[in-house]
Write a protein that holds these residues in place. Structure first.
Motif: not given
Length: 250
Positions: A90-94, A98-100, A136-137
């Motif tokens: 449940a993460l945003y790859p871009t 820390l931002e996630n 994350i990507e």
């Protein structure tokens, strides 16, 4: 003294137009402070049961309480005390790690300064301090799995639901995740866990239930389950004795 934190009584779930119940007259109690493993083959009903425990699906019939609360009357309170770590990321790859974590933490209403301190602390605890500003990507599966875990525990839940928390990770990440989860449990978090890693479940869980065809067939400590099945030497032996050798490809 065992204090039930999850109580399930005669629970049923039948999906629209389905021919059978995915959860069928299931009763179960899970005690505060346990690491409770819910094991079963594909299609056995464990995902449906966990989804009802997390408030994603409504039961067709039966009763379900968590810490004495029900989703019908206390949904807002329940969301504050449960944490959910899904199998899918449940993460945003871009976004960076820390931002996630900051994004998901903000959804719990944690104050920004406190949230940033907590996020950095947890990322460090799980060996990601050098990568907090990396996207994350660019992460390996094990690194993503650790960030995924952090996103589900920022609000310090009393009960944590884990679906395959170590699937597809390297041995080092697996050990780091399990050690971290044991620390959370020692500090008071009740853990409800599903996995196909039977040896891992045997070593990790304080109690295990095996579900098949929507019903609980047995539940006990790993050692007592093994002792209850003739010639069994592991939870895998118990699992096969109960669920059989047939493939579950449907």
């Amino acid at each position: 003294m065992n204090i039930p934190i999850v109580h399930i009584s005669n629970l049923y779930k039948k999906y629209h137009k389905a021919d059978f119940f995915s959860v069928n007259d299931l009763s179960l109690s899970i005690n505060q402070g346990e690491i409770f493993g819910l094991l079963g083959p594909n299609g056995a009903g464990k995902t449906t049961l966990i989804s009802m425990l997390c408030g994603l699906f409504e039961p067709t019939a039966g009763q379900l309480t968590i810490n004495g609360l029900t989703y019908q009357k206390n949904a807002h309170q329940l969301k504050k005390i449960i944490g959910v770590v899904p199998q899918e990321y449940a993460l945003y790859p871009t976004l960076t790690a820390l931002e996630n974590v900051m994004f998901f933490g903000s959804m719990y209403g944690i104050k920004p300064k406190q949230l940033e301190q907590q996020a950095k602390h947890l990322l460090t605890e799980l060996g990601l301090e050098k990568f907090i500003h990396k996207k994350i990507e660019t992460f390996s599966g094990g690194m993503k799995r650790r960030v995924n875990l952090i996103a589900g525990i920022l609000h310090q839940p009393e009960i944590l639901f884990l679906d395959e928390p170590t699937v597809g990770v390297d041995v080092q990440s697996q050990q780091a995740i399990l050690a971290f989860l044991k620390m959370l449990n020692t500090n008071g978090t009740t853990i409800i866990y599903t996995s196909h890693h039977l040896k891992e479940a045997e070593n990790f869980c304080t109690r295990i239930a095996i579900i098949e065809a929507g019903k609980i067939f047995c539940e006990n400590t790993p050692q007592q389950l093994i002792a209850s099945v003739p010639n069994a030497k592991s939870i895998e032996d118990v699992f096969i004795a109960i669920t059989g050798n047939n493939l579950r490809d449907a």
